[in-house]
Design a protein around this motif. Structure first.
Motif, PDB file in Angstrom:
ATOM      1  N   VAL A   1       9.435   3.363  -8.229  1.00 29.75           N
ATOM      2  CA  VAL A   1       9.534   3.821  -6.839  1.00 29.75           C
ATOM      3  C   VAL A   1      10.581   2.999  -6.084  1.00 29.75           C
ATOM      4  O   VAL A   1      11.424   3.541  -5.370  1.00 29.75           O
ATOM      5  CB  VAL A   1       8.159   3.746  -6.129  1.00 29.75           C
ATOM      6  CG1 VAL A   1       8.296   3.959  -4.625  1.00 29.75           C
ATOM      7  CG2 VAL A   1       7.201   4.765  -6.735  1.00 29.75           C
ATOM      8  N   MET A   2      10.556   1.680  -6.269  1.00 30.13           N
ATOM      9  CA  MET A   2      11.505   0.824  -5.555  1.00 30.13           C
ATOM     10  C   MET A   2      12.935   1.019  -6.048  1.00 30.13           C
ATOM     11  O   MET A   2      13.880   1.007  -5.255  1.00 30.13           O
ATOM     12  CB  MET A   2      11.078  -0.636  -5.654  1.00 30.13           C
ATOM     13  CG  MET A   2       9.827  -0.929  -4.827  1.00 30.13           C
ATOM     14  SD  MET A   2       9.331  -2.652  -4.868  1.00 30.13           S
ATOM     15  CE  MET A   2       8.378  -2.698  -6.380  1.00 30.13           C
ATOM     16  N   LEU A   3      13.099   1.238  -7.346  1.00 27.97           N
ATOM     17  CA  LEU A   3      14.446   1.508  -7.867  1.00 27.97           C
ATOM     18  C   LEU A   3      14.967   2.844  -7.337  1.00 27.97           C
ATOM     19  O   LEU A   3      16.137   2.966  -6.966  1.00 27.97           O
ATOM     20  CB  LEU A   3      14.436   1.495  -9.397  1.00 27.97           C
ATOM     21  CG  LEU A   3      14.190   0.130 -10.033  1.00 27.97           C
ATOM     22  CD1 LEU A   3      14.004   0.268 -11.538  1.00 27.97           C
ATOM     23  CD2 LEU A   3      15.307  -0.848  -9.707  1.00 27.97           C
ATOM     24  N   ARG A   4      14.088   3.830  -7.270  1.00 30.64           N
ATOM     25  CA  ARG A   4      14.475   5.139  -6.729  1.00 30.64           C
ATOM     26  C   ARG A   4      14.849   5.016  -5.250  1.00 30.64           C
ATOM     27  O   ARG A   4      15.809   5.645  -4.792  1.00 30.64           O
ATOM     28  CB  ARG A   4      13.325   6.135  -6.920  1.00 30.64           C
ATOM     29  CG  ARG A   4      13.547   7.514  -6.364  1.00 30.64           C
ATOM     30  CD  ARG A   4      14.672   8.237  -7.124  1.00 30.64           C
ATOM     31  NE  ARG A   4      14.877   9.559  -6.613  1.00 30.64           N
ATOM     32  CZ  ARG A   4      14.490  10.663  -7.225  1.00 30.64           C
ATOM     33  NH1 ARG A   4      13.878  10.603  -8.388  1.00 30.64           N
ATOM     34  NH2 ARG A   4      14.717  11.825  -6.683  1.00 30.64           N
TER      35      ARG A   4
ATOM     36  N   ARG B   1       1.035   9.016  -6.273  1.00 28.17           N
ATOM     37  CA  ARG B   1       1.271  10.435  -6.000  1.00 28.17           C
ATOM     38  C   ARG B   1       2.281  11.045  -6.980  1.00 28.17           C
ATOM     39  O   ARG B   1       2.167  12.188  -7.381  1.00 28.17           O
ATOM     40  CB  ARG B   1       1.748  10.614  -4.565  1.00 28.17           C
ATOM     41  CG  ARG B   1       1.969  12.063  -4.165  1.00 28.17           C
ATOM     42  CD  ARG B   1       2.255  12.285  -2.682  1.00 28.17           C
ATOM     43  NE  ARG B   1       3.222  11.344  -2.135  1.00 28.17           N
ATOM     44  CZ  ARG B   1       2.988  10.509  -1.122  1.00 28.17           C
ATOM     45  NH1 ARG B   1       1.810  10.482  -0.531  1.00 28.17           N
ATOM     46  NH2 ARG B   1       3.924   9.700  -0.679  1.00 28.17           N
ATOM     47  N   HIS B   2       3.266  10.250  -7.411  1.00 30.03           N
ATOM     48  CA  HIS B   2       4.317  10.765  -8.292  1.00 30.03           C
ATOM     49  C   HIS B   2       4.161  10.317  -9.743  1.00 30.03           C
ATOM     50  O   HIS B   2       5.058  10.568 -10.557  1.00 30.03           O
ATOM     51  CB  HIS B   2       5.689  10.346  -7.756  1.00 30.03           C
ATOM     52  CG  HIS B   2       6.009  10.975  -6.434  1.00 30.03           C
ATOM     53  ND1 HIS B   2       6.428  12.282  -6.310  1.00 30.03           N
ATOM     54  CD2 HIS B   2       5.937  10.475  -5.183  1.00 30.03           C
ATOM     55  CE1 HIS B   2       6.617  12.555  -5.031  1.00 30.03           C
ATOM     56  NE2 HIS B   2       6.321  11.483  -4.318  1.00 30.03           N
TER      57      HIS B   2
ATOM     58  N   GLY C   1       0.803  -1.228   0.000  1.00 31.99           N
ATOM     59  CA  GLY C   1       0.000   0.000   0.000  1.00 31.99           C
ATOM     60  C   GLY C   1       0.832   1.273   0.000  1.00 31.99           C
ATOM     61  O   GLY C   1       0.506   2.237  -0.712  1.00 31.99           O
ATOM     62  N   SER C   2       1.891   1.312   0.772  1.00 36.44           N
ATOM     63  CA  SER C   2       2.736   2.518   0.822  1.00 36.44           C
ATOM     64  C   SER C   2       3.410   2.773  -0.520  1.00 36.44           C
ATOM     65  O   SER C   2       3.456   3.912  -0.999  1.00 36.44           O
ATOM     66  CB  SER C   2       3.806   2.376   1.905  1.00 36.44           C
ATOM     67  OG  SER C   2       3.212   2.260   3.174  1.00 36.44           O
ATOM     68  N   ILE C   3       3.933   1.716  -1.124  1.00 32.77           N
ATOM     69  CA  ILE C   3       4.608   1.874  -2.417  1.00 32.77           C
ATOM     70  C   ILE C   3       3.610   2.288  -3.486  1.00 32.77           C
ATOM     71  O   ILE C   3       3.885   3.174  -4.304  1.00 32.77           O
ATOM     72  CB  ILE C   3       5.356   0.577  -2.794  1.00 32.77           C
ATOM     73  CG1 ILE C   3       6.542   0.390  -1.845  1.00 32.77           C
ATOM     74  CG2 ILE C   3       5.815   0.600  -4.254  1.00 32.77           C
ATOM     75  CD1 ILE C   3       7.256  -0.923  -1.959  1.00 32.77           C
ATOM     76  N   LEU C   4       2.427   1.693  -3.465  1.00 31.45           N
ATOM     77  CA  LEU C   4       1.402   2.063  -4.446  1.00 31.45           C
ATOM     78  C   LEU C   4       0.955   3.515  -4.263  1.00 31.45           C
ATOM     79  O   LEU C   4       0.732   4.231  -5.247  1.00 31.45           O
ATOM     80  CB  LEU C   4       0.215   1.110  -4.354  1.00 31.45           C
ATOM     81  CG  LEU C   4       0.482  -0.317  -4.829  1.00 31.45           C
ATOM     82  CD1 LEU C   4      -0.733  -1.205  -4.564  1.00 31.45           C
ATOM     83  CD2 LEU C   4       0.866  -0.338  -6.294  1.00 31.45           C
ATOM     84  N   ALA C   5       0.843   3.967  -3.017  1.00 33.18           N
ATOM     85  CA  ALA C   5       0.450   5.358  -2.761  1.00 33.18           C
ATOM     86  C   ALA C   5       1.513   6.319  -3.283  1.00 33.18           C
ATOM     87  O   ALA C   5       1.191   7.341  -3.905  1.00 33.18           O
ATOM     88  CB  ALA C   5       0.219   5.576  -1.265  1.00 33.18           C
ATOM     89  N   ILE C   6       2.770   5.996  -3.044  1.00 31.15           N
ATOM     90  CA  ILE C   6       3.868   6.853  -3.534  1.00 31.15           C
ATOM     91  C   ILE C   6       3.881   6.856  -5.056  1.00 31.15           C
ATOM     92  O   ILE C   6       4.030   7.923  -5.679  1.00 31.15           O
ATOM     93  CB  ILE C   6       5.224   6.365  -2.973  1.00 31.15           C
ATOM     94  CG1 ILE C   6       5.267   6.586  -1.461  1.00 31.15           C
ATOM     95  CG2 ILE C   6       6.383   7.080  -3.662  1.00 31.15           C
ATOM     96  CD1 ILE C   6       6.417   5.869  -0.764  1.00 31.15           C
ATOM     97  N   SER C   7       3.706   5.686  -5.660  1.00 28.26           N
ATOM     98  CA  SER C   7       3.736   5.622  -7.124  1.00 28.26           C
ATOM     99  C   SER C   7       2.585   6.418  -7.732  1.00 28.26           C
ATOM    100  O   SER C   7       2.775   7.124  -8.732  1.00 28.26           O
ATOM    101  CB  SER C   7       3.718   4.168  -7.615  1.00 28.26           C
ATOM    102  OG  SER C   7       2.505   3.541  -7.316  1.00 28.26           O
TER     103      SER C   7
END
Length: 135
Positions: free
Chosen positions: A109-112, A101-102, A93-99
């Motif tokens: 997101v994970m590579l960044r 949002r950006h 959920g956190s990674i999906l929210a960041i992805s």
């Protein structure tokens, strides 16, 4: 004996640098205690579920660069029955929210995340579109 053989490869001009893979702090200490040529790199599994923070700090303090394999998570663990689909970072959920949002993919997101931690992510894909996205 193995590390000394690796040093011989450098001495003979067969390689410029030598490193280690899947070593923990104790293993690295053992190599450093006998090394004439210090390892230049450490390759480890590293992703948001396995941050390896202490090991990365130790390697940096020893002047060793860190490369991260499986930066998108250990999806192979599912086929080994060591994880379930709910453990996938692509579903986090956190990674999906960041992805969202950006306006990036979860993989981006994970590579960044890996790059911002000053590790070199080594990702793999056979999908050309994903390879282009992850550049």
């Amino acid at each position: 004996a193995t590390w000394k053989a690796m040093e011989t490869l450098v001495d003979n001009g067969k390689t410029l640098n030598i490193g280690v893979s899947n070593f923990n702090c104790q293993h690295i200490r053992q190599v450093l205690s006998i090394a004439r040529i210090r390892p230049t790199s450490l390759q480890i599994e590293c992703h948001p579920h396995l941050s390896q923070q202490k090991l990365i700090r130790f390697a940096r303090e020893a002047g060793i660069r860190v490369s991260a394999f499986s930066p998108l998570g250990g999806t192979s663990y599912i086929s080994l029955d060591m994880a379930t689909k709910s453990d996938l970072l692509f579903e986090n959920g956190s990674i999906l929210a960041i992805s969202k949002r950006h306006n990036k993919t979860a993989a981006q997101v994970m590579l960044r995340w890996s790059i911002q931690r000053n590790t070199l992510p080594i990702s793999k894909s056979s999908n050309f579109g994903r390879m282009q996205e992850n550049r």
